[in-house]
Motif scaffolding. Structure first.
Motif, PDB file in Angstrom:
ATOM      1  N   ASN A  99       3.866   5.688  -5.672  1.00 15.65           N
ATOM      2  CA  ASN A  99       3.861   5.475  -7.115  1.00 15.65           C
ATOM      3  C   ASN A  99       5.019   4.609  -7.586  1.00 15.65           C
ATOM      4  OD1 ASN A  99       1.538   7.127  -8.097  1.00 15.65           O
ATOM      5  ND2 ASN A  99       2.650   8.642  -6.893  1.00 15.65           N
ATOM      6  N   ALA A 158       0.835  -1.204   0.000  1.00 19.16           N
ATOM      7  CA  ALA A 158       0.000   0.000   0.000  1.00 19.16           C
ATOM      8  C   ALA A 158       0.869   1.251   0.000  1.00 19.16           C
ATOM      9  CB  ALA A 158      -0.924  -0.009   1.221  1.00 19.16           C
ATOM     10  N   ARG A 159       1.946   1.204   0.774  1.00  9.47           N
ATOM     11  CA  ARG A 159       2.818   2.372   0.828  1.00  9.47           C
ATOM     12  C   ARG A 159       3.513   2.580  -0.511  1.00  9.47           C
ATOM     13  NH1 ARG A 159       5.330   3.303   6.697  1.00  9.47           N
ATOM     14  NH2 ARG A 159       6.287   4.956   5.464  1.00  9.47           N
ATOM     15  N   GLN A 169      -1.848   0.313  -8.872  1.00 12.09           N
ATOM     16  CA  GLN A 169      -2.964  -0.592  -8.623  1.00 12.09           C
ATOM     17  C   GLN A 169      -3.655  -0.804  -9.957  1.00 12.09           C
ATOM     18  OE1 GLN A 169      -4.091   0.226  -4.878  1.00 12.09           O
ATOM     19  NE2 GLN A 169      -4.566  -1.930  -4.609  1.00 12.09           N
ATOM     20  N   HIS A 172      -7.992  -1.988  -9.368  1.00 11.46           N
ATOM     21  CA  HIS A 172      -8.475  -1.851  -7.993  1.00 11.46           C
ATOM     22  C   HIS A 172      -8.230  -3.132  -7.219  1.00 11.46           C
ATOM     23  CE1 HIS A 172     -10.363   2.050  -8.504  1.00 11.46           C
ATOM     24  NE2 HIS A 172     -10.692   1.647  -9.703  1.00 11.46           N
ATOM     25  N   VAL A 180       2.444   1.761  -3.398  1.00 12.66           N
ATOM     26  CA  VAL A 180       1.477   2.294  -4.349  1.00 12.66           C
ATOM     27  C   VAL A 180       1.319   3.794  -4.132  1.00 12.66           C
ATOM     28  CG1 VAL A 180      -0.962   2.303  -4.999  1.00 12.66           C
ATOM     29  CG2 VAL A 180       0.232   0.139  -4.707  1.00 12.66           C
ATOM     30  N   SER A 181       1.276   4.208  -2.867  1.00 13.04           N
ATOM     31  CA  SER A 181       1.179   5.639  -2.562  1.00 13.04           C
ATOM     32  C   SER A 181       2.364   6.413  -3.102  1.00 13.04           C
ATOM     33  CB  SER A 181       1.099   5.853  -1.053  1.00 13.04           C
ATOM     34  OG  SER A 181      -0.240   5.922  -0.643  1.00 13.04           O
TER      35      SER A 181
END
Lengths: 227, 227
Positions: free
Chosen positions: B63, B57-58, B67, B70, B60-61
DNA sequence: GCGGCGAATTTGTGATAACAGATTTAACGC
DNA sequence: GCGTTAAATCTGTTATCACAAATTCGCCGC
């Protein structure tokens, strides 16, 4: 909360929490220095710890929050130097975005921006300060969007998010600009004239004024961090 | 994996996974387009899904991953335009960093940078390509560090992370620069001379050459994404 | 053979529980 | 009263489980 157990619309719960927190941060609901607690947030939103945890982790990665002692997450305190750096980078990057936007914007784009600025001015005159903040952000984001540089836009969004918690100080502030000479108006004119250099200067002036205003208030912002 | 159940050294498992993935990404272990699977990674690292989930998740944040539907996370495919944008921003931001670094660096700082470049050249001549990549990254990060602008440095690190997965294409490549006229040498000279403008130009030249080299290979990089 | 349909597997998401470190509270001794 | 310490509580971390959506695989009919 048992009613709609699993996300039905294909929408992820963690993403919703993330978005919600992001918005609350930009609306200055949380003060710099405030600690965000997993269970409190989970209860308020009616979800379990898991999605809240993921959302906080992402916000820490985006530097919208900071990890204080390798444990809990809190809203960062910005020092003078740090705020100056963020504003300097905003001037650099939003300046570049404005320049490119001016070179590619259509008259319809300029109209759209003018509409946002009109709503912002209206909200300000009507005393709806939080709405004013939202529309101001929308104006700058839309300008970045017109530059057609998605990476740049993401970076600028990150820089805004860092300043969001400070903006509550603007709520009780006098006008930063006299309405007729608001830099936004000059930006819109620059877009219509396809004048990149002018657009860059105008957006940089806007940021510089904002920077000075917040910087003056920074001591009292960081002082009242016990709440 | 039952040996050291709970993190003993106060080190968070999720942070370790995050760091590990970051490094593997920079070492081009994963190819653009490749999907990263929760259970595979968890098994390889001997942890449960939870910390892997947070690490992804981090990323992805940041970049560093995207994702896809979704659902799962994968290594992003960079289009020509996107790669160009990243390199353009790197030139802008690393250029600024180099300029400031030149204005503040001590002779000892210049020596340290020279040492990193020497190790990089040595690794290259010895054919240890992955080590060369690491040292090259270290050189640029250290230069950013000398600018004393932590926000800027974080942004630049994020931009590097986006390009990391592409760098495997450099491994089998001929020299980008002739050793005696490598831009790094000019950067070091600029630091010693406190010449900000020269430092900026040199780093921008370095990035431009890198950009051209990768851009030429981009079609084959993106073509072989079946992994 | 080939295409489509359904079951089995894969894969990610969210809730819950067990746990550990930190913090607060309470009680005890001086 | 005050300081110290131990218990209770708070808070974040991880593992496990249950579930749903997506994907894969195989089977059947044509």
């Amino acid at each position: 909360m048992d009613a709609e157990r699993q996300s039905p619309g294909g929408e992820r719960l963690a993403a919703r929490v993330h978005q919600w927190l992001r918005q609350e941060l930009m609306r200055s609901r949380f003060r710099p220095g405030e600690k965000l607690k997993l269970r409190d947030l989970a209860e308020e939103l009616g979800v379990s710890l898991t999605p809240v945890r993921e959302a906080l982790a992402r916000l820490v990665s985006e530097n919208a929050l900071e990890q204080v002692d390798h444990r809990s997450a809190r809203v960062p305190l910005l020092s003078d130097e740090r705020l100056n750096e963020v504003c300097e980078l905003r001037m650099e990057l939003e300046g570049k975005a404005a320049e490119r936007a001016a070179e590619r914007a259509s008259p319809a784009d300029a109209d759209r921006l003018a509409g946002i600025h009109a709503r912002m001015s209206e909200a300000r005159l009507a005393g709806r300060a939080p709405e004013m903040l939202i529309e101001n952000e929308r104006f700058h984001m839309e300008l970045c969007n017109l530059a057609d540089m998605p990476v740049l836009q993401q970076i600028v969004e990150g820089l805004w998010l860092r300043c969001g918690p400070l903006n509550f100080a603007l709520l009780h502030m006098r006008f930063l600009h006299r309405p007729e000479e608001h830099p936004h108006n000059e930006i819109i004119r620059a877009l219509r004239a396809r004048d990149g250099a002018l657009a860059r200067l105008a957006v940089q002036r806007d940021i510089a004024v904002y920077s000075q205003a917040i910087l003056r208030r920074l001591p009292e912002i960081n002082a009242a961090r016990k709440g």
